[in-house]
Design an enzyme around this catalytic site. Sequence first.
Site, PDB file in Angstrom:
ATOM      1  N   HIS A 126       0.812  -1.216   0.000  1.00 38.76           N
ATOM      2  CA  HIS A 126       0.000   0.000   0.000  1.00 38.76           C
ATOM      3  C   HIS A 126       0.849   1.271   0.000  1.00 38.76           C
ATOM      4  CE1 HIS A 126       0.435  -0.125   4.527  1.00 38.76           C
ATOM      5  NE2 HIS A 126       0.471   1.186   4.337  1.00 38.76           N
ATOM      6  N   ASP A 156       0.129  -7.644   1.528  1.00 39.90           N
ATOM      7  CA  ASP A 156       0.487  -6.229   1.577  1.00 39.90           C
ATOM      8  C   ASP A 156       2.003  -6.037   1.599  1.00 39.90           C
ATOM      9  OD1 ASP A 156       0.096  -3.506   1.565  1.00 39.90           O
ATOM     10  OD2 ASP A 156      -0.166  -3.341   3.730  1.00 39.90           O
ATOM     11  N   ASN A 229       5.343   4.984   9.160  1.00 40.22           N
ATOM     12  CA  ASN A 229       6.110   3.820   9.613  1.00 40.22           C
ATOM     13  C   ASN A 229       5.870   2.596   8.728  1.00 40.22           C
ATOM     14  OD1 ASN A 229       6.075   4.936  12.879  1.00 40.22           O
ATOM     15  ND2 ASN A 229       7.878   3.911  12.076  1.00 40.22           N
ATOM     16  N   SER A 230       4.791   2.604   7.947  1.00 39.94           N
ATOM     17  CA  SER A 230       4.440   1.433   7.139  1.00 39.94           C
ATOM     18  C   SER A 230       5.599   1.011   6.246  1.00 39.94           C
ATOM     19  CB  SER A 230       3.219   1.738   6.266  1.00 39.94           C
ATOM     20  OG  SER A 230       2.070   1.878   7.053  1.00 39.94           O
ATOM     21  N   VAL A 287     -12.578 -23.656  -2.659  1.00 38.69           N
ATOM     22  CA  VAL A 287     -13.699 -23.739  -1.720  1.00 38.69           C
ATOM     23  C   VAL A 287     -13.811 -22.435  -0.949  1.00 38.69           C
ATOM     24  CG1 VAL A 287     -13.525 -26.240  -1.435  1.00 38.69           C
ATOM     25  CG2 VAL A 287     -12.277 -24.732   0.134  1.00 38.69           C
TER      26      VAL A 287
END
Length: 385
Positions: A126, A156, A229-230, A287
């Site tokens: 992101h 991510d 911080n990501s 499934v």
Amino acid sequence: MLRFWLIFSQAATIAVAVLFVVSTFRPEWLPARGTSGALLQAPPPAAPGPGANQANSHYEAVRRAAPSVVNIFTSKEVRSPRHPLLNDPLFRRFFGDQLPDEASRAASLGSGVIVSANGYVLTNHHVVEAADEIEVALADGKKLLAKVVGNDPETDLAVLRVSSENLPSISFGSSEALRVGDIVLAIGNPFGVGQTVTSGIVSALGRTGLGINTFENFIQTDAAINPGNSGGALIDAQGNLVGINTAIFSRSGGSTGIGFAIPVSTAKMVLEQIVKNGSVTRGWIGVEVQEITPPLAESFRLGGTRGALVAYVLPGSPAARAGVKQGDVLVEVQGRPVADPAGMLNLIAALAPGQSAKLKLRRQGQDVDASITVGRRPKPQARVE
């Protein structure tokens, strides 16, 4: 004779008084008494050397890891919707068709971790999603343009590459060895203020069901993690990478003491596949499953809530060809117990496409074995904004 003793006693009294005053207010006037006087004054403590370890400091861990953590600046062009007047024939008659759509550039920031000396950088998907320009700022201030090698939206994670050599790469730790209560440090660029280190402990392990990623197995920490911080590093007390900081639980947008990091074991798997193949390949059987609640367990006579209830079988899928039916409970994959739907998803995804796998099902109170040829998990559809 009496007069002599009076004079002597007065002189002695005056001498004692003078000695008392001198010893109290001017002790340096008195002669030294050998080496015993040296014991009254302790030598000053020696200053610690530059490499001395301090029990209450994480300096060495930060010194090892911080040069490998980078700041990531991204930008993309954002076009405003075409104004309705531009579609009006009368308006266009006077102003022509030369009026362009309004465009601007949106900028964002995040963090990343150098994982190889030849320029691979690990970060969050992101952070770089839809960016058309990515700039990486090293800890020494040097700035480099980066390109996306590959990404994995379902965890991510994304891998970048910069054109440089001999970069300070981080050392990998073991997320499996982490325990609740272990000290961890988060390094990144919160709010764009520059590289920052925060400390805390591991407050929980194996967090799932947060709705952040498809595949979730988060490390929870109270080390402060904030916007920016990501993609940064979560390290242990020795400076080894144990996680990639990803998300926070917050109503205000700032850290409230609950942050989440992707374990380094997951990050390494994604990194290796992207570097080798440009993408991540996972197993799939076709499934849809749901959690087994106590009422469902009672209804299906399961005797417990462990496992994953098959709610739908995709026609023509590997599961359909193997005879899996709606209402079956998946309890084992390749001999490994299934705890819940998230655990089942991770076990299936770890299988290689084309591999033959053994499933154990519970159907109407009876155990059923099934052999299945694992398929390739379809890529998630791109998000349309």
